[in-house]
Write a protein that holds these residues in place. Structure first.
Motif, PDB file in Angstrom:
ATOM      1  N   GLU A  91       2.874  12.981 -12.246  1.00  0.00           N
ATOM      2  CA  GLU A  91       1.524  12.420 -12.357  1.00  0.00           C
ATOM      3  C   GLU A  91       0.494  13.351 -11.740  1.00  0.00           C
ATOM      4  N   ARG A  92      -0.740  13.259 -12.220  1.00  0.00           N
ATOM      5  CA  ARG A  92      -1.874  13.986 -11.650  1.00  0.00           C
ATOM      6  C   ARG A  92      -2.659  13.033 -10.758  1.00  0.00           C
ATOM      7  N   TRP A  93      -3.035  13.511  -9.575  1.00  0.00           N
ATOM      8  CA  TRP A  93      -3.832  12.729  -8.633  1.00  0.00           C
ATOM      9  C   TRP A  93      -4.945  13.607  -8.084  1.00  0.00           C
TER      10      TRP A  93
ATOM     11  N   VAL B  90     -11.721  10.948  -1.965  1.00  0.00           N
ATOM     12  CA  VAL B  90     -12.436  10.660  -0.727  1.00  0.00           C
ATOM     13  C   VAL B  90     -12.266  11.802   0.280  1.00  0.00           C
ATOM     14  N   GLY B  91     -11.313  12.696   0.019  1.00  0.00           N
ATOM     15  CA  GLY B  91     -11.046  13.795   0.940  1.00  0.00           C
ATOM     16  C   GLY B  91     -11.472  15.139   0.374  1.00  0.00           C
ATOM     17  N   CYS B  92     -10.497  15.986   0.095  1.00  0.00           N
ATOM     18  CA  CYS B  92     -10.760  17.365  -0.319  1.00  0.00           C
ATOM     19  C   CYS B  92     -11.204  17.502  -1.777  1.00  0.00           C
ATOM     20  N   ARG B  93     -11.090  16.441  -2.569  1.00  0.00           N
ATOM     21  CA  ARG B  93     -11.500  16.407  -3.976  1.00  0.00           C
ATOM     22  C   ARG B  93     -10.713  17.374  -4.853  1.00  0.00           C
ATOM     23  N   ARG B  94      -9.485  17.668  -4.473  1.00  0.00           N
ATOM     24  CA  ARG B  94      -8.631  18.565  -5.249  1.00  0.00           C
ATOM     25  C   ARG B  94      -7.607  17.776  -6.043  1.00  0.00           C
ATOM     26  N   TRP B  95      -7.235  18.336  -7.190  1.00  0.00           N
ATOM     27  CA  TRP B  95      -6.197  17.753  -8.044  1.00  0.00           C
ATOM     28  C   TRP B  95      -4.850  18.330  -7.664  1.00  0.00           C
ATOM     29  N   PHE B  96      -3.810  17.524  -7.790  1.00  0.00           N
ATOM     30  CA  PHE B  96      -2.445  18.003  -7.588  1.00  0.00           C
ATOM     31  C   PHE B  96      -1.495  17.132  -8.406  1.00  0.00           C
TER      32      PHE B  96
ATOM     33  N   MET C 162       0.840  -1.172   0.000  1.00  0.00           N
ATOM     34  CA  MET C 162       0.000   0.000   0.000  1.00  0.00           C
ATOM     35  C   MET C 162       0.890   1.242   0.000  1.00  0.00           C
ATOM     36  N   MET C 163       0.460   2.234  -0.738  1.00  0.00           N
ATOM     37  CA  MET C 163       1.227   3.460  -0.880  1.00  0.00           C
ATOM     38  C   MET C 163       0.536   4.583  -0.100  1.00  0.00           C
ATOM     39  N   LEU C 164       1.325   5.405   0.596  1.00  0.00           N
ATOM     40  CA  LEU C 164       0.805   6.594   1.255  1.00  0.00           C
ATOM     41  C   LEU C 164       1.062   7.773   0.331  1.00  0.00           C
ATOM     42  N   ILE C 165       0.004   8.449  -0.056  1.00  0.00           N
ATOM     43  CA  ILE C 165       0.134   9.598  -0.948  1.00  0.00           C
ATOM     44  C   ILE C 165      -0.062  10.854  -0.114  1.00  0.00           C
ATOM     45  N   PRO C 166       0.889  11.799  -0.187  1.00  0.00           N
ATOM     46  CA  PRO C 166       0.768  13.026   0.614  1.00  0.00           C
ATOM     47  C   PRO C 166      -0.102  14.070  -0.079  1.00  0.00           C
ATOM     48  N   CYS C 167      -1.351  14.174   0.339  1.00  0.00           N
ATOM     49  CA  CYS C 167      -2.233  15.216  -0.178  1.00  0.00           C
ATOM     50  C   CYS C 167      -1.741  16.556   0.384  1.00  0.00           C
TER      51      CYS C 167
ATOM     52  N   THR D  40      -5.918   4.246  -1.685  1.00  0.00           N
ATOM     53  CA  THR D  40      -7.297   3.927  -2.077  1.00  0.00           C
ATOM     54  C   THR D  40      -8.216   5.149  -2.029  1.00  0.00           C
ATOM     55  N   GLU D  41      -7.774   6.244  -1.398  1.00  0.00           N
ATOM     56  CA  GLU D  41      -8.571   7.464  -1.335  1.00  0.00           C
ATOM     57  C   GLU D  41      -8.409   8.340  -2.574  1.00  0.00           C
ATOM     58  N   PHE D  42      -7.509   7.964  -3.475  1.00  0.00           N
ATOM     59  CA  PHE D  42      -7.147   8.828  -4.590  1.00  0.00           C
ATOM     60  C   PHE D  42      -7.569   8.253  -5.936  1.00  0.00           C
ATOM     61  N   HIS D  43      -7.700   9.149  -6.905  1.00  0.00           N
ATOM     62  CA  HIS D  43      -7.968   8.782  -8.294  1.00  0.00           C
ATOM     63  C   HIS D  43      -6.766   9.216  -9.121  1.00  0.00           C
ATOM     64  N   TYR D  44      -6.190   8.292  -9.887  1.00  0.00           N
ATOM     65  CA  TYR D  44      -5.041   8.580 -10.732  1.00  0.00           C
ATOM     66  C   TYR D  44      -5.512   9.297 -11.988  1.00  0.00           C
ATOM     67  N   GLY D  45      -4.869  10.408 -12.318  1.00  0.00           N
ATOM     68  CA  GLY D  45      -5.288  11.201 -13.466  1.00  0.00           C
ATOM     69  C   GLY D  45      -4.358  11.148 -14.652  1.00  0.00           C
ATOM     70  N   GLY D  46      -3.304  10.349 -14.573  1.00  0.00           N
ATOM     71  CA  GLY D  46      -2.420  10.210 -15.720  1.00  0.00           C
ATOM     72  C   GLY D  46      -1.223  11.139 -15.681  1.00  0.00           C
ATOM     73  N   GLN D  47      -0.586  11.245 -16.821  1.00  0.00           N
ATOM     74  CA  GLN D  47       0.633  12.033 -16.967  1.00  0.00           C
ATOM     75  C   GLN D  47       0.340  13.516 -16.787  1.00  0.00           C
ATOM     76  N   ALA D  48       1.172  14.186 -16.002  1.00  0.00           N
ATOM     77  CA  ALA D  48       1.019  15.628 -15.793  1.00  0.00           C
ATOM     78  C   ALA D  48       1.675  16.394 -16.937  1.00  0.00           C
ATOM     79  N   GLY D  49       1.210  17.601 -17.143  1.00  0.00           N
ATOM     80  CA  GLY D  49       1.832  18.479 -18.114  1.00  0.00           C
ATOM     81  C   GLY D  49       1.443  18.248 -19.562  1.00  0.00           C
ATOM     82  N   VAL D  50       0.350  17.533 -19.805  1.00  0.00           N
ATOM     83  CA  VAL D  50      -0.113  17.310 -21.177  1.00  0.00           C
ATOM     84  C   VAL D  50      -1.033  18.479 -21.536  1.00  0.00           C
ATOM     85  N   ALA D  51      -0.578  19.313 -22.451  1.00  0.00           N
ATOM     86  CA  ALA D  51      -1.331  20.515 -22.816  1.00  0.00           C
ATOM     87  C   ALA D  51      -2.424  20.188 -23.828  1.00  0.00           C
TER      88      ALA D  51
END
Length: 87
Positions: free
Chosen positions: A55-57, A61-67, A1-6, A15-26
C-alpha cells in the motif's frame, strides 16, 4: 488504532496518514491509446486481497512524504522488513 511506522518520523497514529491505495500501479505508457474501458480498469479496478498487501501511505500531518508498506489486511499487522521508502 493502528501505529504506522513512518520511515522519517517513526511510529505514528494512523490518523496522521492519508491512504493512497495499492502500490505498484504503473501509469499507462500511452494514455491516448486507451479506450474508455481501459481507463476505467486503470482508475478504478484494484486488488482487494485478504492477507499481505503493498500500500501507499502519506504522512500528511508530519513530513508529508509518500512511502510503501506491506500490511496484512485481515489483521492490520505491518511488515516492517518489507517497507519501501520512496520520494
Amino acid at each position: 488504532m493502528m501505529l504506522i511506522p513512518c520511515p522519517w518520523c517513526g511510529p505514528r497514529d494512523e490518523t496522521e496518514f492519508h491512504y493512497g491505495g495499492q502500490a505498484g500501479v504503473a501509469y499507462p505508457a500511452d494514455p491516448h491509446a486507451l479506450s474508455d474501458a481501459d481507463w476505467s480498469r486503470f482508475l478504478f479496478y484494484r486488488a482487494n486481497p485478504k492477507g499481505v498487501f503493498a500500500e501507499r501511505w502519506m504522512h500528511q500531518v508530519g513530513c508529508r512524504r509518500w512511502f510503501t508498506l506491506h500490511r496484512d489486511t485481515a489483521t492490520n499487522e505491518i511488515h516492517p522488513a518489507a517497507r519501501t521508502v520512496t520520494t
